[in-house]
Motif scaffolding. Structure first.
Motif, PDB file in Angstrom:
ATOM      1  N   GLN A  11      31.858  10.288  65.538  1.00 44.55           N
ATOM      2  CA  GLN A  11      32.691  11.103  66.423  1.00 44.55           C
ATOM      3  C   GLN A  11      32.542  12.601  66.151  1.00 44.55           C
ATOM      4  N   LEU A  12      31.976  12.971  65.005  1.00 44.82           N
ATOM      5  CA  LEU A  12      31.787  14.393  64.714  1.00 44.82           C
ATOM      6  C   LEU A  12      30.887  15.066  65.745  1.00 44.82           C
ATOM      7  N   ASP A  13      30.057  14.298  66.425  1.00 47.01           N
ATOM      8  CA  ASP A  13      29.138  14.833  67.436  1.00 47.01           C
ATOM      9  C   ASP A  13      29.804  15.095  68.785  1.00 47.01           C
ATOM     10  N   ASP A  14      31.033  14.654  68.980  1.00 53.60           N
ATOM     11  CA  ASP A  14      31.682  14.749  70.290  1.00 53.60           C
ATOM     12  C   ASP A  14      32.559  16.003  70.395  1.00 53.60           C
ATOM     13  N   PRO A  15      32.051  17.047  71.076  1.00 58.13           N
ATOM     14  CA  PRO A  15      32.803  18.302  71.147  1.00 58.13           C
ATOM     15  C   PRO A  15      33.994  18.278  72.104  1.00 58.13           C
ATOM     16  N   THR A  16      34.233  17.147  72.776  1.00 56.93           N
ATOM     17  CA  THR A  16      35.314  17.098  73.760  1.00 56.93           C
ATOM     18  C   THR A  16      36.684  16.836  73.160  1.00 56.93           C
ATOM     19  N   GLY A  17      36.768  16.636  71.871  1.00 53.73           N
ATOM     20  CA  GLY A  17      38.073  16.416  71.261  1.00 53.73           C
ATOM     21  C   GLY A  17      38.079  15.455  70.091  1.00 53.73           C
ATOM     22  N   PRO A  18      37.413  14.292  70.223  1.00 52.37           N
ATOM     23  CA  PRO A  18      37.443  13.332  69.107  1.00 52.37           C
ATOM     24  C   PRO A  18      36.911  13.906  67.796  1.00 52.37           C
ATOM     25  N   SER A  19      35.993  14.856  67.876  1.00 56.06           N
ATOM     26  CA  SER A  19      35.429  15.406  66.634  1.00 56.06           C
ATOM     27  C   SER A  19      36.496  16.120  65.818  1.00 56.06           C
ATOM     28  N   TYR A  20      37.447  16.742  66.485  1.00 55.46           N
ATOM     29  CA  TYR A  20      38.484  17.477  65.755  1.00 55.46           C
ATOM     30  C   TYR A  20      39.401  16.522  65.002  1.00 55.46           C
ATOM     31  N   ASP A  21      39.740  15.408  65.649  1.00 53.94           N
ATOM     32  CA  ASP A  21      40.563  14.405  64.972  1.00 53.94           C
ATOM     33  C   ASP A  21      39.785  13.743  63.833  1.00 53.94           C
ATOM     34  N   ALA A  22      38.500  13.449  64.085  1.00 53.30           N
ATOM     35  CA  ALA A  22      37.668  12.834  63.044  1.00 53.30           C
ATOM     36  C   ALA A  22      37.518  13.790  61.870  1.00 53.30           C
ATOM     37  N   ARG A  23      37.285  15.065  62.164  1.00 50.90           N
ATOM     38  CA  ARG A  23      37.156  16.084  61.118  1.00 50.90           C
ATOM     39  C   ARG A  23      38.416  16.092  60.244  1.00 50.90           C
ATOM     40  N   ALA A  24      39.581  16.132  60.880  1.00 54.98           N
ATOM     41  CA  ALA A  24      40.848  16.181  60.141  1.00 54.98           C
ATOM     42  C   ALA A  24      41.034  14.935  59.280  1.00 54.98           C
ATOM     43  N   GLU A  25      40.691  13.771  59.833  1.00 56.23           N
ATOM     44  CA  GLU A  25      40.866  12.538  59.067  1.00 56.23           C
ATOM     45  C   GLU A  25      39.902  12.486  57.882  1.00 56.23           C
ATOM     46  N   LEU A  26      38.657  12.936  58.084  1.00 55.08           N
ATOM     47  CA  LEU A  26      37.690  12.946  56.984  1.00 55.08           C
ATOM     48  C   LEU A  26      38.117  13.928  55.895  1.00 55.08           C
ATOM     49  N   ILE A  27      38.669  15.053  56.282  1.00 56.62           N
ATOM     50  CA  ILE A  27      39.171  16.020  55.301  1.00 56.62           C
ATOM     51  C   ILE A  27      40.317  15.398  54.507  1.00 56.62           C
ATOM     52  N   ASP A  28      41.201  14.685  55.211  1.00 59.36           N
ATOM     53  CA  ASP A  28      42.307  14.012  54.514  1.00 59.36           C
ATOM     54  C   ASP A  28      41.811  12.961  53.524  1.00 59.36           C
ATOM     55  N   MET A  29      40.686  12.305  53.842  1.00 55.08           N
ATOM     56  CA  MET A  29      40.112  11.317  52.918  1.00 55.08           C
ATOM     57  C   MET A  29      39.536  11.998  51.685  1.00 55.08           C
TER      58      MET A  29
END
Length: 125
Positions: A11-29
């Motif tokens: 999802q990091l490749d999707d600039p329409t929105g999912p990447s931001y949520d994926a980024r935040a979740e990966l940072i939390d991990m």
């Protein structure tokens, strides 16, 4: 079967929105996510690689150093620049010489000095 973390990395490749949520979740991990991101990095496009670099910087795990050094050879000038800046901000051991090589490559490509890549890659000292 794709694991949850692998789906997040895709999802990091999707600039329409999912990447931001994926980024935040990966940072939390945190550091637990770093090996999987490193493994998934080659499958990501430029946008995903830039987002992964942001995760690397936020987490601050030095294991991302070799992956960032590898990104200094990317075809994407923004990926090269962000990787160089992340290496500097994370103070990655062994990054000075690869940064020097990346800067020389930038000069050999005749990248104008007022573009952001030469400034981002400029080696210390």
């Amino acid at each position: 079967m794709t694991t949850h973390i692998e789906r997040l990395i895709q999802q990091l490749d999707d600039p329409t929105g999912p990447s931001y949520d994926a980024r935040a979740e990966l940072i939390d991990m945190g550091s637990d996510a770093i090996p999987a991101i490193i493994d998934g990095l080659p499958s990501l496009d430029g946008f995903g690689q830039l987002t992964a670099i942001e995760v690397f910087e936020e987490v601050g795990d030095p294991r991302c150093g070799p992956a960032l050094i590898g990104l200094l050879k990317s075809d994407n000038p923004t990926v090269r620049e962000w990787a160089a800046m992340a290496l500097a901000s994370l103070d990655i051991d062994g990054a000075v010489e690869p940064l020097r090589r990346a800067y020389r490559a930038c000069l050999e490509r005749a990248t104008p000095p007022d573009w952001s890549e030469p400034v981002g890659i400029r080696p210390p000292g």
